[in-house]
Design a protein around this motif. Sequence first.
Motif, mmCIF file in Angstrom:
data_model
loop_
_atom_site.group_PDB
_atom_site.id
_atom_site.type_symbol
_atom_site.label_atom_id
_atom_site.label_comp_id
_atom_site.label_asym_id
_atom_site.label_seq_id
_atom_site.Cartn_x
_atom_site.Cartn_y
_atom_site.Cartn_z
ATOM 1 N N ARG A 40 1.173 -1.326 -0.046
ATOM 2 C CA ARG A 40 -0.041 0.208 -0.140
ATOM 3 C C ARG A 40 0.740 1.690 -0.157
ATOM 4 N NH1 ARG A 40 -2.427 -1.233 4.406
ATOM 5 N NH2 ARG A 40 -0.973 0.663 5.764
ATOM 6 N N ASP A 41 2.185 1.363 0.726
ATOM 7 C CA ASP A 41 2.696 2.071 0.838
ATOM 8 C C ASP A 41 4.170 2.811 -0.177
ATOM 9 O OD1 ASP A 41 0.720 3.023 2.970
ATOM 10 O OD2 ASP A 41 1.928 2.036 4.474
ATOM 11 N N PRO A 164 12.237 5.013 -3.567
ATOM 12 C CA PRO A 164 12.182 7.077 -2.973
ATOM 13 C C PRO A 164 10.810 7.091 -2.255
ATOM 14 C CG PRO A 164 12.729 6.975 -5.340
ATOM 15 C CD PRO A 164 12.050 4.857 -4.829
ATOM 16 N N GLY A 165 11.505 7.579 -1.432
ATOM 17 C CA GLY A 165 10.667 7.943 0.000
ATOM 18 C C GLY A 165 10.399 7.221 1.248
ATOM 19 N N ILE A 166 11.107 5.971 1.665
ATOM 20 C CA ILE A 166 11.005 5.326 2.206
ATOM 21 C C ILE A 166 12.129 5.584 3.534
ATOM 22 C CG2 ILE A 166 12.892 3.418 1.419
ATOM 23 C CD1 ILE A 166 10.868 1.385 2.869
ATOM 24 N N GLU A 167 12.855 6.090 3.004
ATOM 25 C CA GLU A 167 14.048 6.666 3.311
ATOM 26 C C GLU A 167 13.943 8.079 5.093
ATOM 27 O OE1 GLU A 167 17.732 7.848 1.485
ATOM 28 O OE2 GLU A 167 17.866 5.732 1.514
ATOM 29 N N ASP A 168 12.601 8.557 4.504
ATOM 30 C CA ASP A 168 12.358 9.522 5.831
ATOM 31 C C ASP A 168 11.451 9.332 6.207
ATOM 32 O OD1 ASP A 168 13.490 11.747 3.600
ATOM 33 O OD2 ASP A 168 11.729 11.748 2.635
ATOM 34 N N TRP A 169 11.095 7.792 6.346
ATOM 35 C CA TRP A 169 10.310 7.300 7.301
ATOM 36 C C TRP A 169 11.085 6.494 8.302
ATOM 37 C CZ3 TRP A 169 8.097 1.240 6.474
ATOM 38 C CH2 TRP A 169 7.829 1.232 7.581
#
Length: 397
Positions: A40-41, A164-169
């Motif tokens: 989903r994410d 991309p984007g998961i490193e901000d989690w």
Amino acid sequence: MLARALLVMMMAVLMAVSPPGCPEGRRLLVLVDQSGSMIRDFDREGLRWTFVETLLAELREAPGRVSIFAFGDRLEPLVEDVPLSVAQAPKKAPYLGGTDLVGALQAAAARPDAACSVWVLATDGVPQTASKPDPRDHQVPLQKAVREIRTRGIPVAVALIAPPGIEDWKHFQQMRELWEMLADEDPGLQLFEIRNAEDAAAAAREVAGELANWIAPPLAPSPTPSPTPTATPRPPEPMVGEVEVRPAPPPTPQRRSGWDPRTAAPIVVGIVAGVALALHLRSRLRPRLIGELVWRTREGLERRRDLSRYRGAVDLGKAIGERSLEGVARLEARTDPKAARGRTVYLIPLRDGRVRCGGVPVREPVRLHDRDEIDLGDFRVRFENLFERMGRSAWPM
């Protein structure tokens, strides 16, 4: 990089020998994350399945068999005990809710063929369940589960899916540090970070090259034929008055000058090992920083910065992106033989009177510990060191 490549080659040679109880070689066991964070994410494009498909394609000519499982809040079989020559990734895989990573590893370890298998894990590496939504609650159980698997001699390759984007989690940052720690302390656990389709294909090819050795059945030693005893003819006795004539010994072959092909391989291996060792020692002179910085912005948002991207030292103001704090203090990585894992981070003040650690003014370099609070005037940042935290709670191998 060369030192790590040499270590990987040595590990592949060592792991190519199947255990005595595995006459047919090791079987391949693939565990694919089908939790909400993947479907989903973060991995809607299916990087994990691109990795699995390429891996199976690369192993098409290899002997052995493969089983593929999806995991989330449970472990569910997708492909059961299929020859690698015909194995294919499933067209559809179910959505399995949360990420009970520890439960999936324990269920797979309970299989009868677990000891004679090699595991490939494709996941973002972040465990979350309904009863324990905070991944930090899973860190110690996950470390124990992985170590139990490795003590049984099971090789493990982890494809860490990081689009991309998961490193901000922040949870991904925390768990990535844990996986890096586990891979650093055990050469039998390999870690590959996959950010895009090119990374997925490259990692799959590298893993397949080693799996081809791991899953191959051991070669049976060829029996050495026993020499047949033959009678040695006795030379005739010389007659009286005769002179015994003995054959002249064969001439000693002269050693030819130049390169001997029989010694080329060990010399080349020695040169490569020496270069790899030199490069490794050179990188150790400027070790990477460890841990994370955690702070709140002036808007009240929590931010994290992984320090492993820096080597040697970094200005603390630059690390947290505050220009007004640049030149106040810096963080420096040092090798400390008394530390649990050898590397430590020191806080070095650059302006007297503005830097405090734990409420105490810092006048000289001070070693940072897990959850130390650093005050730079009216700005506060917390240092977190997962290596130190896990070292206190880890159980010995």
